[in-house]
Design a protein around this motif. Sequence first.
Motif, short mmCIF file in Angstrom:
data_model
loop_
_atom_site.label_atom_id
_atom_site.label_comp_id
_atom_site.label_asym_id
_atom_site.label_seq_id
_atom_site.Cartn_x
_atom_site.Cartn_y
_atom_site.Cartn_z
N SER A 241 44.73 10.88 25.31
CA SER A 241 44.62 11.64 24.07
C SER A 241 45.86 11.36 23.23
O SER A 241 46.98 11.36 23.75
CB SER A 241 44.53 13.14 24.39
N VAL B 139 51.35 19.45 22.40
CA VAL B 139 51.78 19.69 21.02
C VAL B 139 53.27 19.97 20.97
O VAL B 139 54.00 19.42 20.12
CB VAL B 139 50.99 20.85 20.39
N LEU C 252 46.85 21.43 25.84
CA LEU C 252 47.06 21.21 24.41
C LEU C 252 48.39 21.80 23.96
O LEU C 252 49.16 21.16 23.25
CB LEU C 252 45.91 21.81 23.61
N GLN D 73 45.99 15.13 15.61
CA GLN D 73 45.45 14.96 16.96
C GLN D 73 44.17 14.13 16.88
O GLN D 73 43.32 14.38 16.02
CB GLN D 73 45.12 16.32 17.60
N PHE E 131 41.18 11.64 13.05
CA PHE E 131 42.27 12.48 13.52
C PHE E 131 42.20 13.83 12.82
O PHE E 131 41.93 13.92 11.62
CB PHE E 131 43.61 11.81 13.25
N THR F 17 55.05 16.76 21.54
CA THR F 17 54.90 15.87 20.38
C THR F 17 55.88 16.24 19.28
O THR F 17 56.57 15.36 18.72
CB THR F 17 53.46 15.97 19.84
N PHE G 54 48.44 12.17 20.08
CA PHE G 54 48.97 13.15 19.14
C PHE G 54 50.07 12.48 18.31
O PHE G 54 50.80 11.63 18.82
CB PHE G 54 49.57 14.36 19.88
#
Length: 449
Positions: free
Chosen positions: A336, A303, A299, A349, A44, A306, A338
Amino acid sequence: MAAYIVNSDSSSDLFGRIRRFKNSEEERLLKTSLKHIVQNDLPFINLVIDSCNGKRGGLFTEACVELSPYVEDVGVDTEEIGLINMRLLFKLDIFEKFLENGIDSVLNDTDIVTVFLTLLEFLRDRKVHGKAIKEIIKEAPGKTTVMVALAQHLLSQLVPDKEYLVDSTAKQLPKKCPDCNVQIQAGNTSIGSLSTWHGRADILINKTIAVTVVEEDTETGNSSNDSKLRNSSNDTKLRNSLHDTDMENALNDADLGSSSDSINVEPSIKRRKTASNEKTEIFIDVSRGEDILTNLYTLDQIVAETVTNGFAQVNMDNLLSGLFIPTIGCTAGHASIFLYDPENDILLQAGELLQLWHVSPSERLLSVFSIVCLWLFLNFKTFSVKNLKDKVKLDKSRFHEYMKYKLRFYKEIQIGMLSCTSTSPRPLGTLTQDLKMYCTFRKPSEHIR
């Protein structure tokens, strides 16, 4: 740890069901995947935020986040990027005991029995669920269809209560699952407030884990919204996460393994040298490849979601303080991961995408290794280590530092606070309200009459 089952009859049935998996194929597959995780697979990336637009309330889809690992000149290798092995995120003693004693190692705790039984039963039925996902998506391809298929036949099946919500405002959302005719669990999946990043998760698992589903072009595998994408490269791909030779050999059976092509062909990727405890050069993928999950537009969105969902979960349940709260990005073929710890301000990540499917010589099957990884993060309350920063040196994301006084808004949000629209409205008076926290009332001068 509190017992999950309180009824003695139910508890007896629970233990009876899991004992049937002793020395089973499902137990063997789980051991193989856990062994791979214990051996430090799937690093990560420790993300650090250089800047973001989280100070002003905006939709996740409008988020802009500049991250240190994703600099323009990815060829420069002078800056070190922190890595952490996935194994350090979890209570390894649970895995080690299972590797040694299998089913017998979990029989002393009904909570853990319930979580393990959930996975073992899914592994037993994974072909049925995989077929259902494929048929649903094939019948009516599109984002909403992928949301329903993954929520009903994958993600919810990996948690004990099977509880999920899909965004009730999604276009053309069916009332029942097209494959099994089961009622779709839809509702308010909004996260955040008008003073913070906000939006609707496509899926919420147990009202805790946010999932964003990103649509791919069914013919090319690329985003159907290419005009929004930034800095994507047409010749880059993430490598298969099952790269370990021993793991490939162990999983190369009727249900698992990597094709010869995925093992032997080295993909063309942009790489960045990272820090390593062993002082050796480790390269991680920071490519912006064909897959929609790896481009910077997506992304930014994930993010923001998240971070915001991490705050919302801890605000609602203080017992989650110090844990990494997962958010998952998904397409029909990849996932993916996070993670954000809002208490300690640490953002991670996964350095590789999880491939949801394994192509065998005869059919396309759900990847067992990816299933196990998703299961671990979906049940993070059971498996995660608390306050990992006390054991491992990790860089803060700097979100707390960057937000300063606005951080209080994030510490007030919860799930389902607002009904977000396609735009990001600011109600009358918001600017004045925001300014008040920077101002103090001035007393009139005694000389003024």
